[in-house]
Write an enzyme that holds these catalytic residues in place. Structure first.
Site, PDB file in Angstrom:
ATOM      1  N   HIS A 117      56.722  49.534  37.331  1.00 36.98           N
ATOM      2  CA  HIS A 117      56.218  50.272  38.219  1.00 36.98           C
ATOM      3  C   HIS A 117      56.557  51.690  38.749  1.00 36.98           C
ATOM      4  O   HIS A 117      57.356  51.768  39.574  1.00 36.98           O
ATOM      5  CB  HIS A 117      56.316  49.296  39.475  1.00 36.98           C
ATOM      6  CG  HIS A 117      55.298  49.586  40.777  1.00 36.98           C
ATOM      7  ND1 HIS A 117      54.462  48.657  41.189  1.00 36.98           N
ATOM      8  CD2 HIS A 117      55.012  50.813  41.420  1.00 36.98           C
ATOM      9  CE1 HIS A 117      53.565  49.270  42.316  1.00 36.98           C
ATOM     10  NE2 HIS A 117      53.804  50.458  42.298  1.00 36.98           N
ATOM     11  N   HIS A 158      55.358  55.790  39.746  1.00 37.85           N
ATOM     12  CA  HIS A 158      54.399  56.895  39.786  1.00 37.85           C
ATOM     13  C   HIS A 158      54.801  58.322  39.295  1.00 37.85           C
ATOM     14  O   HIS A 158      55.425  59.031  40.274  1.00 37.85           O
ATOM     15  CB  HIS A 158      54.084  56.883  41.248  1.00 37.85           C
ATOM     16  CG  HIS A 158      53.607  55.603  41.784  1.00 37.85           C
ATOM     17  ND1 HIS A 158      52.199  55.022  41.689  1.00 37.85           N
ATOM     18  CD2 HIS A 158      53.878  54.486  42.368  1.00 37.85           C
ATOM     19  CE1 HIS A 158      52.002  53.871  42.085  1.00 37.85           C
ATOM     20  NE2 HIS A 158      53.092  53.395  42.549  1.00 37.85           N
ATOM     21  N   LYS A 184      45.174  48.617  37.944  1.00 36.09           N
ATOM     22  CA  LYS A 184      45.776  48.392  39.086  1.00 36.09           C
ATOM     23  C   LYS A 184      44.855  48.473  40.070  1.00 36.09           C
ATOM     24  O   LYS A 184      43.737  49.098  40.340  1.00 36.09           O
ATOM     25  CB  LYS A 184      46.834  49.540  39.352  1.00 36.09           C
ATOM     26  CG  LYS A 184      47.428  49.693  40.662  1.00 36.09           C
ATOM     27  CD  LYS A 184      48.590  48.859  40.893  1.00 36.09           C
ATOM     28  CE  LYS A 184      49.191  49.115  42.152  1.00 36.09           C
ATOM     29  NZ  LYS A 184      49.760  50.374  42.420  1.00 36.09           N
ATOM     30  N   HIS A 227      48.752  45.275  43.735  1.00 40.22           N
ATOM     31  CA  HIS A 227      49.502  45.643  44.611  1.00 40.22           C
ATOM     32  C   HIS A 227      49.377  44.560  45.901  1.00 40.22           C
ATOM     33  O   HIS A 227      48.238  44.321  46.230  1.00 40.22           O
ATOM     34  CB  HIS A 227      49.370  47.347  45.124  1.00 40.22           C
ATOM     35  CG  HIS A 227      49.492  47.456  46.504  1.00 40.22           C
ATOM     36  ND1 HIS A 227      50.801  48.218  47.070  1.00 40.22           N
ATOM     37  CD2 HIS A 227      48.978  47.111  47.675  1.00 40.22           C
ATOM     38  CE1 HIS A 227      50.612  48.289  48.211  1.00 40.22           C
ATOM     39  NE2 HIS A 227      49.683  47.448  48.796  1.00 40.22           N
ATOM     40  N   HIS A 266      55.382  44.317  44.701  1.00 45.88           N
ATOM     41  CA  HIS A 266      55.988  44.311  45.975  1.00 45.88           C
ATOM     42  C   HIS A 266      56.205  42.914  46.563  1.00 45.88           C
ATOM     43  O   HIS A 266      57.277  42.319  46.644  1.00 45.88           O
ATOM     44  CB  HIS A 266      55.125  45.060  46.907  1.00 45.88           C
ATOM     45  CG  HIS A 266      54.736  46.387  46.359  1.00 45.88           C
ATOM     46  ND1 HIS A 266      55.485  47.513  45.824  1.00 45.88           N
ATOM     47  CD2 HIS A 266      53.517  46.915  46.446  1.00 45.88           C
ATOM     48  CE1 HIS A 266      55.003  48.511  45.439  1.00 45.88           C
ATOM     49  NE2 HIS A 266      53.803  48.278  45.901  1.00 45.88           N
ATOM     50  N   ASP A 272      58.845  51.395  41.970  1.00 50.93           N
ATOM     51  CA  ASP A 272      57.859  52.243  42.788  1.00 50.93           C
ATOM     52  C   ASP A 272      58.328  53.576  42.897  1.00 50.93           C
ATOM     53  O   ASP A 272      58.387  54.448  43.807  1.00 50.93           O
ATOM     54  CB  ASP A 272      57.619  51.604  44.127  1.00 50.93           C
ATOM     55  CG  ASP A 272      56.479  51.902  44.616  1.00 50.93           C
ATOM     56  OD1 ASP A 272      55.510  52.632  44.045  1.00 50.93           O
ATOM     57  OD2 ASP A 272      56.016  51.626  45.879  1.00 50.93           O
TER      58      ASP A 272
END
Ligand SMILES: [Zn+2]
Length: 433
Positions: A94, A96, A215, A256, A276, A348
């Site tokens: 995960h 970004h 996603k 998510h 999460h 994340d």
């Protein structure tokens, strides 16, 4: 005319010959890595005095020095890691890469897609240098993540192997929409789709433009404006349409999800992972175990955010949500760890600075996940989740020579993983301290 044809054929032959010679040369690059201790991530056993034979970008053999060394052709280069602990390259499910902590709030409105891709080039390098040789990037606007993946593949940018999702699917006004603008600007983020036909089309569009994985936002989020992380976004029918369309085209699906209702709908719809999982409850845990769904918990980010909340360009409501949701998430996820749900490693990154990814290990262990399970989350389990068990996640013959080394015993002290001394990706040394 005839002479011209012969000339063309000769040129083509010469070009072809050049290519095969080049390939042969690459394939024959031989390397011996002397490893003092190798962690077998399947069993948790340390194997002493090992040699890893690397041929080209793959592991040719691995075993005791006495067995393997004699098979390696004379003249092979040697890398000495005899005083280190050697592990497979790490996997973060995960990330970004095209985003940064400073661009999480409304300031992202000033970031162009090309700028995001260039941020990604920097972040890709620091992530790889931290030992993460593979990442699954779950969410980027403008397909900046796909551009980054291609740049890494082409050798223009140094970075991990990347699976990329493109823009995450979201309902109008949801966690994946752009909610800072007044109505007269009339803008939706590029993953927004409502209703069964629209979400099916969006999944196909993302795949058309290069998505490896799909996603979607099954609930509201924390670092977004005007949405509630506790409530589900998308109906079960929409979620099923997303999952079925993606799976029929050979793509896995990451959802998510913070709130329990959204987690359950997504699991029933058949997603491959819950990202999460902040409000995960016993029923959600039971459903995930029944469906074999992975949990990607992203827990380290809270440790970093707590101390940095005020320096980021977040709105008051975003800060409020972070303070409320993240501590509760740790309690619920800690309970989920005890329950034996399958865990894959994800951070994340972008919510905290890239390159600190390995901080996740110590946080997971502090929350009750055994150290070996934390390392398995970032190796064998992550490889299984992304569908790459045939190429990454363990040090075995025919897999990519993605190798990291640390000093000390990561099973005794998970913080050891935060100081990776050596990184090899596909037989190439990226870092060697
Ligand atoms: Zn995320």
């Amino acid at each position: 005319m005839k002479r011209f044809t012969i000339l063309c054929v000769l040129l083509l032959l010469a070009a072809g010959l050049g290519n095969t010679q080049e390939r042969k040369k690459d394939a024959l690059a031989q390397l011996a890595i002397r490893a003092g201790k190798v962690l077998d991530v399947r069993t948790g056993k340390y194997l002493a005095d090992q040699v890893i034979w690397v041929e080209g970008d793959r592991i040719k053999a691995i075993g005791s020095a006495a067995d393997v060394q004699k098979q390696i052709p004379a003249g092979a280069k040697t890398i000495d890691l005899s005083s280190a602990t050697v592990l497979p390259g790490l996997i973060d499910c995960h990330t970004h890469l095209t985003m940064n902590p400073k661009t999480l709030g409304p300031s992202r409105l000033r970031i162009s897609y090309p700028r995001a891709a260039l941020m990604g080039a920097h972040n890709a390098r620091v992530t790889l240098e931290a030992g993460f040789t593979t990442v699954r990037n779950v969410g980027a606007s403008g397909y900046a993540d796909i551009a980054l993946r291609e740049a890494i593949k082409d050798g223009d940018v140094v970075g991990p192997r990347m699976l990329a999702s493109g823009p995450p699917l979201s309902i109008t006004g949801g966690h994946g929409d752009e909610n800072y603008l007044a109505p007269q600007f009339n803008y939706s983020d590029d993953g927004v789709a409502d209703g069964v036909p629209a979400v099916m089309e969006k999944v196909r569009q993302n795949i058309k433009y290069g998505a490896d994985v799909i996603k979607f936002m099954a609930t509201g989020g924390v670092l977004s404006e005007g949405d509630n992380p506790a409530v589900a976004q998308y109906s079960l029918e929409e979620m099923k349409a997303i999952v079925d369309t993606a799976h029929s085209l050979g793509r896995k699906v990451a959802a998510h999800a913070h709130g329990a209702p959204g987690i359950k709908l997504a699991v029933i719809a058949g997603v491959d992972s819950i990202e999460h999982g902040s409000y995960i409850d016993d029923e959600a845990i039971r459903l995930m175990k029944e469906h074999g769904t992975y949990l990607v918990p992203t827990v380290f980010l809270e440790d970093w955010l707590v101390g940095n909340l005020e320096v980021l360009n977040l709105t008051p409501s975003m800060k409020e949500k972070a303070k409320t949701v993240l501590p509760i998430a740790k309690q619920n996820l800690s309970h989920a760890f005890q329950s034996g749900v399958k865990v894959a490693f994800g951070t994340d990154s972008a919510v905290y600075p890239h390159g600190l990814n390995a901080g996740e290990f110590a946080t997971m262990v502090k929350m009750g996940l055994p150290p070996l399970a934390a390392i398995q989350a970032a190796t064998v389990n992550a490889a299984d989740l992304i569908g790459w068990s045939d190429r990454v996640g363990t040090l075995e013959p025919s897999k990519f020579a993605d190798i990291v080394a640390v000093n000390g015993d990561p099973l005794a002290d998970p913080h050891v993983m935060e100081h990776v001394r050596f990184v090899m990706k596909g037989g190439e040394v990226v870092k060697n301290e």
